[in-house]
Design a protein around this motif. Structure first.
Motif: not given
Length: 542
Positions: A470-473, A441-445, A458-463
């Motif tokens: 929205k990604a922060r939420l 859960s922490v890594i996407p920060i 084309e690296v499809f991260t949550l942000p």
């Protein structure tokens, strides 16, 4: 003069030979391997030399010879200066001398000798310095080893004479002997220092106490070495391993301070601190289940540092791989990266990565084969995470759990260091799954700062998929949920209140856009660390 001219031409011939880093390293590995195989064939050593422990024993023997090479490499660089590559080639040419002592001793003593280190009382240690290692030619520093040392001193003196003149050659020869004496009596020196610290004097300790300190049964946490040479090799090699890394960084500092600082500033400290912290948590869990295996002494401390250095170097290797694979992304979002700033060329940076990888595996192998397998596993996972064709980091959520699992390998390392026979006996898998979910859960920060570069490549991260707000939420919600899930994974109701409090703070911190990625990483990891403290308190110590 003709004699000097011939020596000069010979040295210049060696100095002009082509050499690469990998060629240099393979040459050293080969010479030491040849020495080990020669001893096996020459003396018909027991199966312990050729069974599954061979690679660990070889690594431990290699640590001694490689440290010796590094010490004299730095010594000659200090006294001669100039192109360090030339010195490395000349020293490598003379490195072949190490294969001859066993053959010489076998011819003279017909197998009735024991070659390892000089064990002596303080008075004998001082006296033997003036007797070229003392009167015992078939025990400790044997005749064959002394002949090797004598030839090495003469050869280095000639080399210094050619480069810097007679006065420096005489001084260099004396200093070279002093260094050889320190290396050859290293266990005695360590025992003297321990005795001085414990008793306040070095005058009353005896040769027997050196033997008792080094060649008795070695029990380092959950590791055990019953045979005298295994215990001796292990105790010394973990010290040598730490010293080798320190000397290599010292050399890099004097060779190119700017590049060393670039590597240090590029470490990504939150993740590095997390990796070491996870290893220490693993040790803590092992200590809880196996308190009888917890023992702290000089050798156990160096064992821990040996593994921490291995983790540090494995992480550096993963950073190098990531920087190479993300070069185009970093040009847009991380202009401070060493490759982007062109402080390294691509080939040079790869060599650093290979060096970090080899050193990480080497240090882990000194402690045990299982540790080296885990380090290799970590490096393999981090490679496929960043590199094509798989490049796991392109796939959100999967990438987070993949990266989290790779880091939790260090939890295993810490645990098996303490557990009986380096096994997973009593391993708390609930803690593992809780950490896996939390860290995933922490890594996407870390992806917030790379949105522009990731989108373009084309690296499809949550942000990238949802946009920063929205990604922060979403990430904040995942993090809060992971706190709540941990209560049920660990099955401890007392954790609900700290999970609610710390999870809520984490949620609001993530959703505050004033918090940049680096600051956010530190704050979230700090809160997770506090929560781990609650887990340890309620699960293990309440």
């Amino acid at each position: 003069m003709k004699f000097k001219e011939k020596i000069t031409k010979g040295i210049e011939f060696i100095e002009k030979q082509p050499i690469t880093f990998l060629g240099w390293l393979v040459s050293i590995l080969t010479v030491v391997l040849f020495r080990e195989i020669s001893e096996i064939l020459l003396f018909g050593l027991a199966d312990k030399k050729i069974n599954g422990l061979f690679f660990q024993i070889y690594s431990q023997v290699f640590s001694f010879f490689f440290l010796t090479y590094l010490v004299f490499f730095l010594f000659l660089n200090w006294i001669i200066g100039g192109d360090f590559r030339k010195i490395a080639k000349v020293l490598l040419f003379g490195f072949w001398l190490i294969i001859f002592p066993p053959f010489i001793d076998q011819i003279i003593f017909h197998g009735r000798f024991e070659s390892f280190y000089l064990f002596a009382s303080f008075r004998d240690w001082v006296k033997n310095f003036f007797l070229f290692f003392g009167p015992k030619l078939n025990f400790g520093i044997t005749f064959g080893v002394r002949l090797e040392i004598f030839i090495s001193i003469v050869a280095m003196s000639f080399y210094i004479w050619i480069k810097k003149g007679l006065k420096k050659a005489l001084t260099g020869g004396l200093l070279a002997y002093f260094i050889f004496y320190l290396i050859g009596s290293f266990p005695t020196i360590i025992t003297m220092l321990v005795f001085l610290f414990q008793k306040g004097t070095v005058f009353s300790f005896r040769e027997l106490q050196v033997a008792q300190y080094f060649i008795t049964k070695a029990e380092i946490f959950g590791l055990s070495f019953n045979e005298f040479d295994s215990g001796l090799f292990f105790r010394l090699s973990v010290i040598y391993g730490v010293l080798i890394v320190i000397l290599l960084f010292v050399f890099q500092y004097f060779y190119d301070k700017k590049k060393l600082l670039a590597l240090i500033f590029n470490i990504r400290y939150p993740q590095m601190v997390f990796n070491v912290g996870i290893f220490l948590i693993g040790m803590g869990l092992g200590s809880y289940f196996f308190p009888e295996n917890v023992n702290f002494n000089l050798f156990s401390v160096f064992t821990v540092f040996c593994l921490i250095f291995s983790i540090f170097l494995a992480w550096l290797q993963s950073v190098v791989v990531n920087d190479i694979c993300d070069l185009e992304i970093d040009k847009l979002t991380n202009p401070q990266r060493p490759l982007v700033k062109k402080l390294f060329n691509l080939q040079e940076y790869r060599i650093y990565g290979i060096t970090f990888s080899i050193l990480a595996i080497f240090l882990a192998t000194l402690v045990g084969i299982k540790f080296s397998i885990l380090i290799i596993g970590y490096q393999a996972l981090t490679y496929v995470y960043s590199a094509y064709p798989l490049r796991i980091k392109k796939y959100p959520i999967i990438a987070s759990f993949f990266s989290a699992f790779a880091s939790l390998i260090f939890l295993f390392m810490g645990y098996i260091l303490i557990s009986n026979n380096s096994t997973f006996e009593n391993f708390p898998w609930r803690i593992f799954f809780m950490l896996l979910v939390t860290y995933a859960s922490v890594i996407p920060i870390k992806d917030f700062k790379d949105i522009e570069g990731d989108r373009k490549n084309e690296v499809f991260t949550l942000p990238v998929i949802f946009g920063e707000k929205k990604a922060r939420l979403l990430i904040g919600s995942f993090l809060l949920l992971s706190y709540f899930l941990s209560v049920y994974i660990i099955r401890e109701s007392k954790l609900f209140a700290p999970a609610l409090f710390l999870g809520s703070i984490s949620f609001f911190l993530v959703n505050n856009q004033k918090n940049n990625t680096n600051r956010l990483n530190w704050m979230v990891l700090f809160l997770v660390t506090i929560y781990l403290g609650f887990i340890l308190k309620y699960v293990f110590f309440d």
